[in-house]
Design a protein around this motif. Structure first.
Motif, PDB file in Angstrom:
ATOM      1  N   GLN A 112       0.818  -1.199   0.000  1.00  0.00           N
ATOM      2  CA  GLN A 112       0.000   0.000   0.000  1.00  0.00           C
ATOM      3  C   GLN A 112       0.857   1.256   0.000  1.00  0.00           C
ATOM      4  OE1 GLN A 112      -3.257   0.154  -0.442  1.00  0.00           O
ATOM      5  NE2 GLN A 112      -3.344  -2.071  -0.572  1.00  0.00           N
ATOM      6  N   GLN A 113       1.929   1.219   0.780  1.00  0.00           N
ATOM      7  CA  GLN A 113       2.828   2.363   0.816  1.00  0.00           C
ATOM      8  C   GLN A 113       3.511   2.561  -0.536  1.00  0.00           C
ATOM      9  OE1 GLN A 113       5.855   2.063   3.820  1.00  0.00           O
ATOM     10  NE2 GLN A 113       6.742   4.051   3.371  1.00  0.00           N
ATOM     11  N   ALA A 114       3.916   1.462  -1.151  1.00  0.00           N
ATOM     12  CA  ALA A 114       4.579   1.543  -2.451  1.00  0.00           C
ATOM     13  C   ALA A 114       3.655   2.126  -3.514  1.00  0.00           C
ATOM     14  CB  ALA A 114       5.059   0.157  -2.879  1.00  0.00           C
ATOM     15  N   LEU A 115       2.387   1.692  -3.519  1.00  0.00           N
ATOM     16  CA  LEU A 115       1.443   2.185  -4.513  1.00  0.00           C
ATOM     17  C   LEU A 115       1.104   3.651  -4.276  1.00  0.00           C
ATOM     18  CD1 LEU A 115      -1.003  -0.852  -4.867  1.00  0.00           C
ATOM     19  CD2 LEU A 115       0.873  -0.179  -6.382  1.00  0.00           C
ATOM     20  N   ALA A 116       0.899   4.025  -3.018  1.00  0.00           N
ATOM     21  CA  ALA A 116       0.608   5.427  -2.709  1.00  0.00           C
ATOM     22  C   ALA A 116       1.767   6.319  -3.135  1.00  0.00           C
ATOM     23  CB  ALA A 116       0.323   5.581  -1.219  1.00  0.00           C
ATOM     24  N   MET A 117       2.991   5.858  -2.878  1.00  0.00           N
ATOM     25  CA  MET A 117       4.180   6.610  -3.267  1.00  0.00           C
ATOM     26  C   MET A 117       4.263   6.739  -4.784  1.00  0.00           C
ATOM     27  SD  MET A 117       8.176   5.604  -2.619  1.00  0.00           S
ATOM     28  CE  MET A 117       7.987   4.131  -3.659  1.00  0.00           C
ATOM     29  N   ALA A 118       4.053   5.620  -5.483  1.00  0.00           N
ATOM     30  CA  ALA A 118       4.151   5.625  -6.943  1.00  0.00           C
ATOM     31  C   ALA A 118       3.077   6.521  -7.562  1.00  0.00           C
ATOM     32  CB  ALA A 118       4.014   4.200  -7.473  1.00  0.00           C
ATOM     33  N   LEU A 119       1.855   6.468  -7.031  1.00  0.00           N
ATOM     34  CA  LEU A 119       0.774   7.280  -7.576  1.00  0.00           C
ATOM     35  C   LEU A 119       1.006   8.764  -7.341  1.00  0.00           C
ATOM     36  CD1 LEU A 119      -2.242   5.044  -6.521  1.00  0.00           C
ATOM     37  CD2 LEU A 119      -1.568   5.570  -8.867  1.00  0.00           C
ATOM     38  N   SER A 120       1.625   9.110  -6.234  1.00  0.00           N
ATOM     39  CA  SER A 120       1.828  10.520  -5.903  1.00  0.00           C
ATOM     40  C   SER A 120       3.026  11.127  -6.613  1.00  0.00           C
ATOM     41  CB  SER A 120       2.000  10.689  -4.385  1.00  0.00           C
ATOM     42  OG  SER A 120       3.193  10.066  -3.941  1.00  0.00           O
ATOM     43  N   GLN A 121       3.924  10.291  -7.151  1.00  0.00           N
ATOM     44  CA  GLN A 121       5.135  10.819  -7.768  1.00  0.00           C
ATOM     45  C   GLN A 121       4.931  11.303  -9.196  1.00  0.00           C
ATOM     46  OE1 GLN A 121       8.129   7.804  -7.273  1.00  0.00           O
ATOM     47  NE2 GLN A 121       8.610   8.447  -5.178  1.00  0.00           N
ATOM     48  N   GLY A 122       3.784  10.981  -9.783  1.00  0.00           N
ATOM     49  CA  GLY A 122       3.463  11.544 -11.084  1.00  0.00           C
ATOM     50  C   GLY A 122       4.216  10.955 -12.254  1.00  0.00           C
ATOM     51  N   TYR A 124      -6.666  -6.363 -19.195  1.00  0.00           N
ATOM     52  CA  TYR A 124      -6.031  -5.165 -18.664  1.00  0.00           C
ATOM     53  C   TYR A 124      -7.106  -4.214 -18.134  1.00  0.00           C
ATOM     54  CZ  TYR A 124      -2.227  -6.747 -21.736  1.00  0.00           C
ATOM     55  OH  TYR A 124      -1.274  -7.508 -22.383  1.00  0.00           O
ATOM     56  N   VAL A 125      -6.712  -3.428 -17.146  1.00  0.00           N
ATOM     57  CA  VAL A 125      -7.527  -2.294 -16.708  1.00  0.00           C
ATOM     58  C   VAL A 125      -6.692  -1.038 -16.923  1.00  0.00           C
ATOM     59  CG1 VAL A 125      -8.628  -1.126 -14.775  1.00  0.00           C
ATOM     60  CG2 VAL A 125      -8.837  -3.601 -15.006  1.00  0.00           C
ATOM     61  N   LEU A 126      -7.255  -0.065 -17.623  1.00  0.00           N
ATOM     62  CA  LEU A 126      -6.614   1.230 -17.819  1.00  0.00           C
ATOM     63  C   LEU A 126      -7.395   2.262 -17.018  1.00  0.00           C
ATOM     64  CD1 LEU A 126      -5.901   1.281 -21.670  1.00  0.00           C
ATOM     65  CD2 LEU A 126      -4.255   1.035 -19.832  1.00  0.00           C
ATOM     66  N   VAL A 127      -6.723   2.947 -16.113  1.00  0.00           N
ATOM     67  CA  VAL A 127      -7.403   3.905 -15.247  1.00  0.00           C
ATOM     68  C   VAL A 127      -6.574   5.172 -15.150  1.00  0.00           C
ATOM     69  CG1 VAL A 127      -6.387   2.826 -13.200  1.00  0.00           C
ATOM     70  CG2 VAL A 127      -8.400   4.266 -12.926  1.00  0.00           C
ATOM     71  N   ALA A 128      -7.233   6.323 -15.192  1.00  0.00           N
ATOM     72  CA  ALA A 128      -6.549   7.602 -15.064  1.00  0.00           C
ATOM     73  C   ALA A 128      -6.190   7.866 -13.612  1.00  0.00           C
ATOM     74  CB  ALA A 128      -7.430   8.729 -15.611  1.00  0.00           C
ATOM     75  N   ARG A 129      -4.999   8.430 -13.375  1.00  0.00           N
ATOM     76  CA  ARG A 129      -4.553   8.702 -12.011  1.00  0.00           C
ATOM     77  C   ARG A 129      -5.504   9.661 -11.300  1.00  0.00           C
ATOM     78  NH1 ARG A 129       0.143  10.202 -13.141  1.00  0.00           N
ATOM     79  NH2 ARG A 129       1.256   8.299 -12.658  1.00  0.00           N
ATOM     80  N   LEU A 130      -6.150  10.560 -12.041  1.00  0.00           N
ATOM     81  CA  LEU A 130      -7.038  11.547 -11.433  1.00  0.00           C
ATOM     82  C   LEU A 130      -8.445  11.004 -11.229  1.00  0.00           C
ATOM     83  CD1 LEU A 130      -5.867  14.821 -13.250  1.00  0.00           C
ATOM     84  CD2 LEU A 130      -5.117  13.848 -11.079  1.00  0.00           C
TER      85      LEU A 130
END
Length: 254
Positions: free
Chosen positions: A118-128, A227-233
């Motif tokens: 969870q920490q890894a995904l949150a970090m990756a998503l926030s780094q843009g 596959y699932v394609l999802v926008a970060r926003l």
């Protein structure tokens, strides 16, 4: 999960990057090959993140923990040090796979090992990063004789459709079904999808009901998603639902 939106100026100043996140429970080959393909196509660097199984590490610390070997089918004590060495070996195999796939295409890559998914995904998503590819557990192998099935959500995103075009280019002889979930009433990507249908004659689309996402993401067998394609926003609750339920690689676009 709280997802911070990357600063626009920071994204523009940064070099392009593709991230791939895997753990011991998912198949690595498809996420890694996708990540290398996208990195090469976008002249981007590649960063691989391997998530250690912290929960298993905690279990190994218990005095009564046992493991059953594949060869002898006999239980034996599960030692924390032995498990740590085993996990390190697994992470090194993932690192070698990154190298084997990235070097022939001259893709610059780096590697990191973390202990919390969870920490890894949150970090990756926030780094843009320009693209984040997440390996998910696969329940059953899917037959390639069926159409390729891709879920887009929310669909009104240029980056999302650009990533879809790359996926379709990978298997040009295979029929494709694209399930489209709009972000909200009034949002539409119909014109962009029409251009893709002209380019990829084997692709057809249909609208997917947002209320039926649980069934789509959690399905197994012939109708499972590739596959699932999802926008970060996308809304945080939507991202969380995808991460918790999908059993196929997830591509998160900028």
């Amino acid at each position: 999960m709280v997802i911070e939106k990357p600063d626009k100026q920071t994204r523009e100043d940064a070099s392009a990057e593709v991230l791939v996140v895997v753990d011991t429970h998912c198949q690595w080959l498809v996420p890694v090959e996708l990540a290398v393909t996208f990195a090469a196509a976008r002249s981007a660097s590649l960063r691989g993140i391997f998530v250690d199984d912290a929960q298993l590490q905690r279990v190994a610390e218990l005095p009564f923990a046992r493991e059953v070997t594949l060869l002898g089918a006999q239980p034996r004590a599960l030692g924390q040090k032995q498990l740590s060495r085993s996990m390190l070996d697994v992470s090194q195999r993932f690192q070698r796979l990154l190298s084997e796939r990235a070097q022939p295409l001259a893709v610059a890559y780096s590697f990191a090992m973390v202990s919390d998914r969870q920490q890894a995904l949150a970090m990756a998503l926030s780094q843009g990063a320009d693209l984040l590819i997440i390996g998910q557990p696969r329940v059953l192998p899917l037959p390639t004789s069926r159409p390729l099935r891709v879920l887009l959500l929310p669909a009104a995103s240029g980056d999302l459709l650009s990533a879809l075009a790359v996926l379709l280019d990978l298997e040009p002889d295979r029929p494709a079904e694209v399930l489209v979930v709009e972000a909200q009433r009034g949002d539409s990507c119909g014109e962009q999808l029409a251009c893709l249908r002209q380019r990829f004659a084997f692709m057809h689309t249909r609208e997917a009901d947002a209320e039926a996402l649980h069934g789509l993401l959690n399905a197994t067998g012939q109708n499972s998603l590739d596959y699932v394609l999802v926008a970060r926003l996308a809304p945080a609750e939507l991202l969380a639902q995808v991460l918790n339920l999908a059993s196929c690689p997830i591509l998160v676009t900028a």
